[in-house]
Write an enzyme that holds these catalytic residues in place. Structure first.
Site, PDB file in Angstrom:
ATOM      1  N   HIS A 155       0.834  -1.225   0.000  1.00  0.00           N
ATOM      2  CA  HIS A 155       0.000   0.000   0.000  1.00  0.00           C
ATOM      3  C   HIS A 155       0.865   1.270   0.000  1.00  0.00           C
ATOM      4  O   HIS A 155       0.481   2.277   0.600  1.00  0.00           O
ATOM      5  CB  HIS A 155      -0.933   0.059   1.217  1.00  0.00           C
ATOM      6  CG  HIS A 155      -1.721  -1.181   1.458  1.00  0.00           C
ATOM      7  ND1 HIS A 155      -3.017  -1.349   1.013  1.00  0.00           N
ATOM      8  CD2 HIS A 155      -1.388  -2.342   2.096  1.00  0.00           C
ATOM      9  CE1 HIS A 155      -3.451  -2.548   1.385  1.00  0.00           C
ATOM     10  NE2 HIS A 155      -2.482  -3.177   2.033  1.00  0.00           N
ATOM     11  N   SER A 277      15.447  20.315 -17.541  1.00  0.00           N
ATOM     12  CA  SER A 277      14.325  21.243 -17.737  1.00  0.00           C
ATOM     13  C   SER A 277      14.821  22.456 -18.492  1.00  0.00           C
ATOM     14  O   SER A 277      15.952  22.905 -18.303  1.00  0.00           O
ATOM     15  CB  SER A 277      13.774  21.659 -16.376  1.00  0.00           C
ATOM     16  OG  SER A 277      13.155  22.921 -16.463  1.00  0.00           O
ATOM     17  N   LYS A 283      17.224  20.721 -12.514  1.00  0.00           N
ATOM     18  CA  LYS A 283      16.491  19.460 -12.659  1.00  0.00           C
ATOM     19  C   LYS A 283      17.280  18.334 -13.329  1.00  0.00           C
ATOM     20  O   LYS A 283      17.994  18.550 -14.300  1.00  0.00           O
ATOM     21  CB  LYS A 283      15.222  19.708 -13.471  1.00  0.00           C
ATOM     22  CG  LYS A 283      14.229  20.598 -12.781  1.00  0.00           C
ATOM     23  CD  LYS A 283      13.421  19.849 -11.753  1.00  0.00           C
ATOM     24  CE  LYS A 283      12.174  19.312 -12.393  1.00  0.00           C
ATOM     25  NZ  LYS A 283      11.483  18.414 -11.486  1.00  0.00           N
ATOM     26  N   GLU A 290      10.057   7.299 -17.380  1.00  0.00           N
ATOM     27  CA  GLU A 290       8.646   7.647 -17.619  1.00  0.00           C
ATOM     28  C   GLU A 290       8.174   7.138 -18.981  1.00  0.00           C
ATOM     29  O   GLU A 290       7.065   6.626 -19.124  1.00  0.00           O
ATOM     30  CB  GLU A 290       8.465   9.166 -17.495  1.00  0.00           C
ATOM     31  CG  GLU A 290       8.633   9.617 -16.042  1.00  0.00           C
ATOM     32  CD  GLU A 290       8.876  11.115 -15.893  1.00  0.00           C
ATOM     33  OE1 GLU A 290       8.456  11.675 -14.876  1.00  0.00           O
ATOM     34  OE2 GLU A 290       9.496  11.734 -16.781  1.00  0.00           O
TER      35      GLU A 290
END
Ligand code: ARG
Length: 392
Positions: A155, A277, A283, A290
């Protein structure tokens, strides 16, 4: 010129619409169509349709096409519709009479099926090799970092102690199962459709066993209607297997994205594998993970496309089936690229011993505390309650 040209003109727009991107996709099939035609010509020679001289000429010309194609010098024009037409036109241009005989005892319907199956066998083997490479990278990761402890989660809340070893082994074992699915798909496509014609056989005594043997198929697919009805069915099995494989890559990508978050810091993605970025100078983003995660969803869309296109068709060949070609080819591309990148990531990613062991806060040992009481004779339910008191 089309193979079905009978002397009257065909509407250009309708023809281009029906061809779609098939003439482009078929570049991947040229080699396989030629290999099948070489076996077919040999068989036609054996049953006396072709003279030995003609078999030799066809063999030579088809091998020449394979060489041209390997150098990117065999073109399929839009007007040709597909590779089968382009190849036959070439043979007729180069050889005349012998070229005109090659289509004896076959239809484009069994021709496309055989070319696709030869292509699938190669691609499934490539996927299997890449999956084995991924397992090897996981094993290397395990030997470098396997002993590092980390919290296990259920969880997305801390559960029990785990380790980099247990985590990486889970994916290695799972990929082993995916390989079994790839092999099952391989078994299914490893049957020869050649010689079933348009879907109702050929009114000529041919030797299907000979072509099957020449092409290394494990067996013959007997029923000609079933040959056509397997188009799209076999493809959904292939893409189904690839989708399950991509499910694992989706999960490992998600684990790595989450646990490399600076807030966790269990994994460190080397900076050359990150994206930046355009606005925020600091970044280092896990773009690659992804895309890997998202590729699973693309794979599922390919599976749905195939299953959608083939549903509710009557028995036999229907042109709808052509539209299963793009999705299955893209599935192989997606799975192979994803496996390559996932392997690279597992080879380069680092585990941070200090941060992952810091993650093992005391509550992670609650179950172990309960079990140490059990070992001393306390009934489990009482031990559970006593261990729970600390974390109420
Ligand atoms: N390009 C077609 C396909 O992929 C080849 C078979 C064409 N057959 C036909 N009867 N029109 O399905």
């Amino acid at each position: 010129m089309k193979l079905w040209d009978k002397g009257y003109g065909i509407d250009k727009e309708v023809n281009e619409f029906s061809t779609g991107e098939d003439y482009l996709l078929d570049r991947k099939l040229v080699r396989y169509d030629c290999l099948a035609s070489i076996a077919h010509a040999k068989m036609l020679g054996r049953i006396g349709i072709l003279k030995p001289r003609e078999v030799k000429k066809l063999d030579g010309a088809l091998r020449k096409i394979i060489r041209l194609d390997a150098k990117g010098r065999f073109t399929i024009r839009k007007e040709d519709e597909d590779c089968h037409t382009a190849i036959e036109n070439y043979l007729i241009r180069e050889l005349g009479q012998a070229g005109k005989k090659i289509h004896t005892a076959r239809s484009r319907n069994d021709q496309v099926a055989v070319a696709l199956r030869l292509y699938y066998r190669d691609e499934l083997s490539a996927c299997e090799r890449l999956a084995m490479g991924f397992i090897a990278a996981l094993k290397d990761f395990r030997s470098k970092y396997g002993d590092i402890k980390m919290p296990g989660y259920t969880h997305t809340r801390k559960a029990m102690p785990s380790s980099m070893g247990m985590w990486s082994e889970s994916f290695a074992e799972s990929m082993g199962d995916n390989i079994k699915l790839l092999q099952a798909a391989y078994k299914l496509v490893d049957q020869s459709p050649l010689g079933t014609g348009a879907g109702y056989g050929v009114p000529l005594k041919i030797d299907r066993a000979l072509t099957a043997r020449e092409l290394g198929f494990a067996r013959i697919q007997r029923n000609p209607i079933y040959v056509q009805n397997s188009r799209g069915k076999f493809e959904s099995v292939i893409v189904g297997a690839l989708s399950v494989l991509m499910f694992d890559l989706n999960k490992i990508a998600e684990d790595l994205i989450m646990f490399s978050m600076p807030e966790f810091g269990y994994f460190v993605i080397p900076r050359e594998l990150t994206g930046g970025s355009s606005m925020m100078p600091h970044k280092k983003n896990p773009d690659v993970l992804e895309i890997l995660r998202a590729n699973y969803h693309l794979m599922n869309s390919y599976e749905f496309r195939i299953k959608g296109v083939i549903a509710n068709l009557p028995s036999g060949y229907n042109r709808d089936l052509q539209l299963t070609k793009g999705p299955v080819m893209r599935s192989f591309e997606t799975a192979e690229n994803s496996l390559r990148v996932a392997t690279k990531i597992m080879k380069r990613i680092k585990a941070d011993k200090r941060r992952s062991e810091e993650g093992l806060s005391e509550e992670v040992y609650a179950t172990e505390r309960a079990y140490s009481l059990v070992k001393r004779g306390t009934p489990f339910r009482d031990a559970y309650k006593r261990a729970a008191r600390r974390n109420l």
